[in-house]
Design a protein around this motif. Structure first.
Motif, PDB file in Angstrom:
ATOM      1  N   ASP A 274       0.814  -1.218   0.000  1.00 58.17           N
ATOM      2  CA  ASP A 274       0.000   0.000   0.000  1.00 58.17           C
ATOM      3  C   ASP A 274       0.847   1.268   0.000  1.00 58.17           C
ATOM      4  N   LYS A 275       2.053   1.156   0.523  1.00 61.09           N
ATOM      5  CA  LYS A 275       2.930   2.336   0.595  1.00 61.09           C
ATOM      6  C   LYS A 275       3.707   2.550  -0.687  1.00 61.09           C
ATOM      7  N   CYS A 276       3.960   1.482  -1.405  1.00 57.32           N
ATOM      8  CA  CYS A 276       4.844   1.535  -2.571  1.00 57.32           C
ATOM      9  C   CYS A 276       4.250   2.427  -3.657  1.00 57.32           C
ATOM     10  N   ILE A 277       5.082   3.354  -4.144  1.00 60.88           N
ATOM     11  CA  ILE A 277       4.630   4.262  -5.212  1.00 60.88           C
ATOM     12  C   ILE A 277       5.310   3.939  -6.536  1.00 60.88           C
ATOM     13  N   GLY A 278       6.009   2.809  -6.574  1.00 57.62           N
ATOM     14  CA  GLY A 278       6.607   2.354  -7.826  1.00 57.62           C
ATOM     15  C   GLY A 278       7.742   3.219  -8.315  1.00 57.62           C
ATOM     16  N   ALA A 279       8.411   3.885  -7.393  1.00 56.58           N
ATOM     17  CA  ALA A 279       9.491   4.768  -7.801  1.00 56.58           C
ATOM     18  C   ALA A 279      10.703   4.006  -8.323  1.00 56.58           C
ATOM     19  N   GLY A 280      10.889   2.812  -7.824  1.00 58.29           N
ATOM     20  CA  GLY A 280      11.845   1.915  -8.451  1.00 58.29           C
ATOM     21  C   GLY A 280      13.281   1.833  -7.992  1.00 58.29           C
ATOM     22  N   PRO A 281      13.786   2.723  -7.122  1.00 61.23           N
ATOM     23  CA  PRO A 281      15.197   2.561  -6.777  1.00 61.23           C
ATOM     24  C   PRO A 281      15.529   1.208  -6.151  1.00 61.23           C
ATOM     25  N   CYS A 282      14.590   0.603  -5.485  1.00 63.60           N
ATOM     26  CA  CYS A 282      14.880  -0.698  -4.874  1.00 63.60           C
ATOM     27  C   CYS A 282      15.301  -1.715  -5.925  1.00 63.60           C
ATOM     28  N   SER A 283      14.581  -1.730  -7.047  1.00 65.73           N
ATOM     29  CA  SER A 283      14.903  -2.712  -8.078  1.00 65.73           C
ATOM     30  C   SER A 283      16.168  -2.338  -8.839  1.00 65.73           C
ATOM     31  N   ALA A 284      16.547  -1.056  -8.786  1.00 59.94           N
ATOM     32  CA  ALA A 284      17.807  -0.648  -9.405  1.00 59.94           C
ATOM     33  C   ALA A 284      18.985  -1.020  -8.507  1.00 59.94           C
ATOM     34  N   VAL A 285      18.786  -0.849  -7.207  1.00 62.44           N
ATOM     35  CA  VAL A 285      19.863  -1.157  -6.253  1.00 62.44           C
ATOM     36  C   VAL A 285      20.041  -2.668  -6.107  1.00 62.44           C
ATOM     37  N   ALA A 286      18.936  -3.387  -6.035  1.00 62.20           N
ATOM     38  CA  ALA A 286      19.004  -4.838  -5.816  1.00 62.20           C
ATOM     39  C   ALA A 286      18.050  -5.559  -6.773  1.00 62.20           C
ATOM     40  N   PRO A 287      18.426  -5.610  -8.045  1.00 67.77           N
ATOM     41  CA  PRO A 287      17.537  -6.227  -9.038  1.00 67.77           C
ATOM     42  C   PRO A 287      17.317  -7.721  -8.827  1.00 67.77           C
ATOM     43  N   SER A 288      18.197  -8.346  -8.060  1.00 69.64           N
ATOM     44  CA  SER A 288      18.011  -9.779  -7.799  1.00 69.64           C
ATOM     45  C   SER A 288      17.002 -10.012  -6.674  1.00 69.64           C
TER      46      SER A 288
ATOM     47  N   SER B 255      16.957   3.027   0.189  1.00 72.39           N
ATOM     48  CA  SER B 255      16.793   3.849  -1.018  1.00 72.39           C
ATOM     49  C   SER B 255      15.328   4.158  -1.308  1.00 72.39           C
ATOM     50  N   CYS B 256      14.427   3.476  -0.631  1.00 71.65           N
ATOM     51  CA  CYS B 256      13.003   3.672  -0.888  1.00 71.65           C
ATOM     52  C   CYS B 256      12.547   5.019  -0.317  1.00 71.65           C
ATOM     53  N   PRO B 257      11.991   5.880  -1.160  1.00 70.87           N
ATOM     54  CA  PRO B 257      11.626   7.226  -0.703  1.00 70.87           C
ATOM     55  C   PRO B 257      10.442   7.255   0.256  1.00 70.87           C
ATOM     56  N   VAL B 258       9.677   6.178   0.307  1.00 78.52           N
ATOM     57  CA  VAL B 258       8.495   6.176   1.175  1.00 78.52           C
ATOM     58  C   VAL B 258       8.571   5.099   2.266  1.00 78.52           C
ATOM     59  N   SER B 259       9.753   4.570   2.468  1.00 77.87           N
ATOM     60  CA  SER B 259       9.978   3.545   3.498  1.00 77.87           C
ATOM     61  C   SER B 259       8.991   2.385   3.396  1.00 77.87           C
ATOM     62  N   ALA B 260       8.810   1.928   2.161  1.00 80.62           N
ATOM     63  CA  ALA B 260       7.862   0.833   1.941  1.00 80.62           C
ATOM     64  C   ALA B 260       8.506  -0.540   2.105  1.00 80.62           C
ATOM     65  N   ILE B 261       9.816  -0.542   2.302  1.00 84.60           N
ATOM     66  CA  ILE B 261      10.509  -1.827   2.458  1.00 84.60           C
ATOM     67  C   ILE B 261      10.912  -2.005   3.913  1.00 84.60           C
TER      68      ILE B 261
ATOM     69  N   LYS C  39       4.243  -2.032  -8.682  1.00 88.39           N
ATOM     70  CA  LYS C  39       4.537  -2.167  -7.254  1.00 88.39           C
ATOM     71  C   LYS C  39       5.704  -3.144  -7.118  1.00 88.39           C
ATOM     72  N   ALA C  40       6.549  -2.863  -6.140  1.00 84.40           N
ATOM     73  CA  ALA C  40       7.697  -3.741  -5.937  1.00 84.40           C
ATOM     74  C   ALA C  40       7.266  -5.064  -5.304  1.00 84.40           C
TER      75      ALA C  40
END
Ligand code: SF4
Length: 90
Positions: free
Chosen positions: A27-41, A69-75, A50-51
């Motif tokens: 619900d918090k994730c805004i799909g900004a994407g840095p998480c998948s850039a930092v740790a694509p695995s 790296s998540c701007p909304v602390s969704a992780i 959504k991540a």
């Protein structure tokens, strides 16, 4: 023979993927994407942008860095053994 057992590194005794577990608060994730850039695995964006966690099998530091790296602390990062929340810090 017990010498070799004693000298085993902690890493060998850890579960695969280290001691941290990550999860996404969808619900918090805004799909900004840095998480998948930092740790694509570990993280991938799904069809709703959504991540999702695709694997925990990555270095703890990288999982933590991706969470930070998540701007909304969704992780959320948790210590598997203690259940303690490592990130975000409350
Ligand atoms: S960085 Fe945070 S907001 Fe962006 S996709 Fe990953 S979990 Fe979602």
């Amino acid at each position: 023979m017990s010498d070799s057992t004693d000298s085993k590194s902690q890493a060998e005794q850890m579960p695969p993927g280290g001691k941290y577990r990550v999860r996404v608060i969808r619900d918090k994730c805004i799909g900004a994407g840095p998480c998948s850039a930092v740790a694509p695995s570990v993280f991938e964006l799904d069809e709703e942008n959504k991540a999702v966690v695709i694997s925990q099998n990555e270095l703890d530091d990288l999982k933590l860095l991706a969470a930070q790296s998540c701007p909304v602390s969704a992780i959320v990062v948790e210590d598997i053994e203690t259940g303690e929340q490592v990130w975000p810090k409350s």
